[in-house]
Design an enzyme around this catalytic site. Structure first.
Site, mmCIF file in Angstrom:
data_model
loop_
_atom_site.group_PDB
_atom_site.id
_atom_site.type_symbol
_atom_site.label_atom_id
_atom_site.label_comp_id
_atom_site.label_asym_id
_atom_site.label_seq_id
_atom_site.Cartn_x
_atom_site.Cartn_y
_atom_site.Cartn_z
ATOM 1 N N ASP A 212 0.840 -1.182 0.000
ATOM 2 C CA ASP A 212 0.000 0.000 0.000
ATOM 3 C C ASP A 212 0.882 1.242 0.000
ATOM 4 O OD1 ASP A 212 -2.352 1.804 0.677
ATOM 5 O OD2 ASP A 212 -3.314 -0.147 0.887
ATOM 6 N N HIS B 244 -4.012 6.006 3.193
ATOM 7 C CA HIS B 244 -4.622 4.745 2.781
ATOM 8 C C HIS B 244 -3.984 3.523 3.444
ATOM 9 C CE1 HIS B 244 -6.035 1.653 -0.157
ATOM 10 N NE2 HIS B 244 -7.036 2.485 -0.360
ATOM 11 N N SER C 64 -11.262 -1.284 -0.677
ATOM 12 C CA SER C 64 -9.971 -1.174 0.010
ATOM 13 C C SER C 64 -10.116 -1.407 1.500
ATOM 14 C CB SER C 64 -9.373 0.220 -0.207
ATOM 15 O OG SER C 64 -8.848 0.376 -1.491
#
Length: 501
Positions: free
Chosen positions: A196, A238, A430
């Site tokens: 990520d 994220h 996600s």
């Protein structure tokens, strides 16, 4: 699966590339009764540096060295060599590089060559080839070091007071993670790679579980960078949000992850502009295998194509290289979990793509069954759709009979943030995928000898069956109670993961 709405704004403002001409070499295939996908050829003007994958015909050191030699003879630079999978990452400013590599290899060493993006590279080109321990055929031994913060001891969760915001985590209750924690929080022997944008190393819920020795930055043109700060986030929350869902520590602070007793490795594959180019993902998957990770979470699709087509030479070469990397790590014992995507699309009946390439100017193109969202649609990857608090498929979630394996919460999920030491809610497949990665980590904790295939089978078999739900947008649900296009084999179940004998 994309990282933020700012990406779309950047893409809308991106300038068009020059008129493109089809150049590329690779093995291509498409079903006889399907149309050929629309070509998206990439012009590589003389003097502008582009990035390429070069696939050797065989994944061994000798063939890889021959491919490296063809790269340099064609005027390219070997950026990173992965002899374990027979893939070379190269940069070149030669406009005929793809054809030249195959010609100079004389057909003996190179299977395919493909450009990895539709724009010139933004990174500097390294001066020499990069390798990692294990390159040139030497075995790489996973460290299995527990270079982590304090508080990772394996304890009975029932003996610890709840973390302050645990009551807000409806998602953990829905998948029965709270009940699983009464039995175990998972084992520190289990290592989960978070492919990520990096993990916030100073967050109090994440610092205790990060294995710094196993962490890496892959966004330096696809070369592994193990510097102390390279794998940390710079522009995106994220990866930190995903990491918190998997394994936020049980430490009396904030929230608790699905498997708070396991370790996390930050595998940074997202650059500062928010792109996950193929060479970054290849580096991440190979690194996971070399480091002996047990699980990876992949909450992204590989840029710049939402779907990579097997009948387009450049895209086929990239797809082959990524597949080799995934297969290598799977063979080394790594189970993979991936987000299904946020396009509200039926992946089983998908014929049009309007979003690719996303690093230059998207075109409307016809696609066929050989065009896949990678890594989500690759064999051996557990593909996860998103559901909301009511258990319904999230309006944004992709779906598809035979494409979705399991479902998990992905709407308005509370988890760890970056920058700072706070928390935020976010939505997307996600956010669903890391719930499943956490459950797979619990499975691995209770069954340390299980293979990736056994872990995949178990997480699917233990999922709670869920009939087709209401349709808020997109194609209707197809299938029955035990398997359908919305939920796959059902909603993932953490309690079953720790009680299965």
């Amino acid at each position: 699966m994309k990282l933020s709405t700012t990406r779309r704004a950047r893409l809308a403002a991106a300038t068009a590339t020059a008129a493109l001409a089809l150049v590329g070499l690779g093995n291509v295939a498409v079903a006889a009764d399907e149309p050929t996908s629309t070509p998206v050829p990439v012009v590589t003007p003389e003097g502008q540096t582009f990035s390429y994958v070069v696939n050797a015909k065989h994944a061994n050191p000798g063939q890889t060295r021959l491919a490296e030699r063809a790269v340099t003879d064609a005027g390219g630079v070997v950026v990173q060599s992965w002899p374990e999978i027979g893939v070379v990452i190269a940069h070149s400013a030669n406009d005929t590089f793809r054809a030249d590599v195959v010609r100079l290899a004389k057909g003996h060493a190179v299977e395919s060559v493909g450009v990895t993006r539709t724009v010139p590279v933004s990174e500097a080109t390294p001066a020499a080839a990069g390798t990692v321990p294990g390159a040139k055929g030497a075995p790489h031994k996973a460290t299995k070091k527990k270079t982590v913060g304090v508080g990772l001891e394996e304890v009975e969760a029932s003996a610890v007071a709840p973390d302050p915001r645990e009551a807000e985590q409806w998602d953990m209750s829905l998948i029965k993670a709270d009940q699983a924690h009464e039995i175990t929080d998972g084992s520190p022997d289990v290592l989960v790679g978070v492919l990520d944008s990096g993990i916030n190393a100073t967050h109090p819920d994440l610092a205790p579980v990060i294995d710094t020795a196993a962490s890496v930055n892959c966004t330096s043109a696809g070369r592994p960078d193990t510097s102390a700060t390279g794998w940390q986030p710079t522009t995106s929350y994220h990866g930190s949000h995903v990491a918190g869902t998997i394994a936020a520590a049980r430490n009396g602070v904030g929230i608790v992850g699905v498997a708070p007793g396991v370790r996390l490795a930050s595998v940074k594959v997202v650059n500062d502009d928010g792109f996950i180019y193929p060479e970054y993902a290849i580096c991440g998957f190979v690194w996971a295998g070399l480091e002996g990770m047990d699980v990876t979470n992949n909450s992204y699709y590989i840029d710049p194509f939402m779907y990579w087509c097997a009948d387009q030479p450049d895209q086929a070469a990239v797809k082959e290289a990524v597949t080799r990397a995934v297969d290598f790590s799977t063979d080394r014992g790594v189970a993979h979990v991936a987000a299904a995507g946020n396009a509200a699309t039926d992946l089983a009946n998908n014929t049009v793509d309007t979003s690719s390439p996303n690093d230059s100017t998207p075109v409307t193109r016809t696609i066929n069954s050989g065009c896949e969202d990678i890594p989500a649609e690759l064999d051996g990857v557990v593909t996860v759709s998103s559901i909301d608090r009511a258990g319904n498929l999230s309006s944004f979630s992709n779906r598809g009979l035979g494409k979705i394996d399991v479902a998990a919460p992905g709407s308005s999920i509370l988890s760890t943030n970056f920058p700072g030491d706070g928390y935020r809610t976010a939505s997307g497949t996600s956010m669903a995928s890391p719930h499943v990665a956490g459950v797979v980590a619990l499975l691995k904790s209770t069954h340390p000898d299980w293979t990736p295939a056994q872990l995949e089978q178990a997480v699917r078999e233990q999922a709670d069956d869920h009939a087709c739900g209401p349709v808020s947008s997109g194609p209707a649900c197809v299938g029955g109670l035990t398997e359908n296009s919305f939920y796959g084999d059902g909603i993932v179940d953490a309690l079953d993961a720790v009680t299965l004998q």
